[in-house]
Motif scaffolding. Sequence first.
Motif, PDB file in Angstrom:
ATOM      1  N   ALA A  57       0.832  -1.207   0.000  1.00  0.00           N
ATOM      2  CA  ALA A  57       0.000   0.000   0.000  1.00  0.00           C
ATOM      3  C   ALA A  57       0.868   1.258   0.000  1.00  0.00           C
ATOM      4  N   VAL A  58       1.932   1.253   0.799  1.00  0.00           N
ATOM      5  CA  VAL A  58       2.821   2.412   0.879  1.00  0.00           C
ATOM      6  C   VAL A  58       3.562   2.590  -0.442  1.00  0.00           C
ATOM      7  N   LYS A  59       3.982   1.493  -1.044  1.00  0.00           N
ATOM      8  CA  LYS A  59       4.702   1.544  -2.313  1.00  0.00           C
ATOM      9  C   LYS A  59       3.826   2.143  -3.416  1.00  0.00           C
ATOM     10  N   ARG A  60       2.559   1.724  -3.474  1.00  0.00           N
ATOM     11  CA  ARG A  60       1.643   2.266  -4.480  1.00  0.00           C
ATOM     12  C   ARG A  60       1.344   3.740  -4.237  1.00  0.00           C
ATOM     13  N   LYS A  61       1.230   4.130  -2.986  1.00  0.00           N
ATOM     14  CA  LYS A  61       0.968   5.530  -2.646  1.00  0.00           C
ATOM     15  C   LYS A  61       2.137   6.408  -3.088  1.00  0.00           C
ATOM     16  N   ARG A  62       3.341   5.986  -2.818  1.00  0.00           N
ATOM     17  CA  ARG A  62       4.509   6.787  -3.171  1.00  0.00           C
ATOM     18  C   ARG A  62       4.756   6.788  -4.676  1.00  0.00           C
ATOM     19  N   ALA A  63       4.411   5.687  -5.351  1.00  0.00           N
ATOM     20  CA  ALA A  63       4.564   5.628  -6.805  1.00  0.00           C
ATOM     21  C   ALA A  63       3.567   6.556  -7.500  1.00  0.00           C
ATOM     22  N   ALA A  64       2.397   6.766  -6.888  1.00  0.00           N
ATOM     23  CA  ALA A  64       1.389   7.653  -7.473  1.00  0.00           C
ATOM     24  C   ALA A  64       1.860   9.096  -7.454  1.00  0.00           C
ATOM     25  N   GLY A  65       2.716   9.438  -6.519  1.00  0.00           N
ATOM     26  CA  GLY A  65       3.242  10.794  -6.438  1.00  0.00           C
ATOM     27  C   GLY A  65       2.198  11.797  -6.004  1.00  0.00           C
ATOM     28  N   ASN A  66       2.533  13.054  -6.162  1.00  0.00           N
ATOM     29  CA  ASN A  66       1.621  14.134  -5.797  1.00  0.00           C
ATOM     30  C   ASN A  66       1.700  15.182  -6.897  1.00  0.00           C
ATOM     31  N   THR A  67       0.671  15.238  -7.748  1.00  0.00           N
ATOM     32  CA  THR A  67       0.708  16.117  -8.910  1.00  0.00           C
ATOM     33  C   THR A  67       0.084  17.479  -8.660  1.00  0.00           C
ATOM     34  N   GLY A  68      -0.536  17.675  -7.530  1.00  0.00           N
ATOM     35  CA  GLY A  68      -1.200  18.944  -7.290  1.00  0.00           C
ATOM     36  C   GLY A  68      -1.153  19.337  -5.838  1.00  0.00           C
ATOM     37  N   PRO A  69      -1.970  20.323  -5.493  1.00  0.00           N
ATOM     38  CA  PRO A  69      -1.964  20.781  -4.111  1.00  0.00           C
ATOM     39  C   PRO A  69      -2.605  19.788  -3.142  1.00  0.00           C
ATOM     40  N   LYS A  70      -3.438  18.894  -3.654  1.00  0.00           N
ATOM     41  CA  LYS A  70      -4.075  17.894  -2.789  1.00  0.00           C
ATOM     42  C   LYS A  70      -3.388  16.549  -2.963  1.00  0.00           C
ATOM     43  N   PRO A  71      -3.316  15.726  -1.906  1.00  0.00           N
ATOM     44  CA  PRO A  71      -2.678  14.412  -2.038  1.00  0.00           C
ATOM     45  C   PRO A  71      -3.510  13.474  -2.894  1.00  0.00           C
ATOM     46  N   LYS A  72      -2.837  12.536  -3.558  1.00  0.00           N
ATOM     47  CA  LYS A  72      -3.502  11.557  -4.395  1.00  0.00           C
ATOM     48  C   LYS A  72      -3.919  10.361  -3.550  1.00  0.00           C
ATOM     49  N   ASN A  73      -5.156   9.919  -3.698  1.00  0.00           N
ATOM     50  CA  ASN A  73      -5.649   8.759  -2.958  1.00  0.00           C
ATOM     51  C   ASN A  73      -5.390   7.486  -3.749  1.00  0.00           C
ATOM     52  N   VAL A  74      -4.952   6.445  -3.063  1.00  0.00           N
ATOM     53  CA  VAL A  74      -4.797   5.126  -3.671  1.00  0.00           C
ATOM     54  C   VAL A  74      -5.517   4.115  -2.789  1.00  0.00           C
ATOM     55  N   LYS A  75      -5.961   3.031  -3.389  1.00  0.00           N
ATOM     56  CA  LYS A  75      -6.660   2.000  -2.628  1.00  0.00           C
ATOM     57  C   LYS A  75      -5.690   1.314  -1.684  1.00  0.00           C
ATOM     58  N   THR A  76      -6.184   0.943  -0.520  1.00  0.00           N
ATOM     59  CA  THR A  76      -5.340   0.261   0.465  1.00  0.00           C
ATOM     60  C   THR A  76      -5.087  -1.175   0.050  1.00  0.00           C
ATOM     61  N   PHE A  77      -6.089  -1.831  -0.498  1.00  0.00           N
ATOM     62  CA  PHE A  77      -5.965  -3.219  -0.940  1.00  0.00           C
ATOM     63  C   PHE A  77      -6.205  -3.281  -2.440  1.00  0.00           C
ATOM     64  N   THR A  78      -5.433  -4.103  -3.141  1.00  0.00           N
ATOM     65  CA  THR A  78      -5.663  -4.306  -4.577  1.00  0.00           C
ATOM     66  C   THR A  78      -6.481  -5.555  -4.769  1.00  0.00           C
TER      67      THR A  78
END
Length: 82
Positions: A57-78
């Motif tokens: 979950a942490v790996k996917r969150k960090r890979a998504a990055g942050n493209t704007g002023p708000k954080p990007k949400n990723v699913k906790t479970f795939t």
Amino acid sequence: MSLRKWVSEKWVDIGTKRKDGSFAPCGRSKGEKRKGYPKCVPLAKARAMSEGQRRSAVKRKRAAGNTGPKPKNVKTFTRSKK
């Protein structure tokens, strides 16, 4: 889920595990520098997850990055692929 219940949950950052096994609280204090973006989940969910699930979950969150002023949400479970 009601907003009252959501607010009462203790949210923690599963990306930063302390040496004693506890998790850091979600978010950052003013002026704090931390590597990577925080992946926050309720404490009950964090304890129920395996170490591999937390890492994923942490790996996917960090890979998504942050493209704007708000954080990007990723699913906790795939979803598992069949």
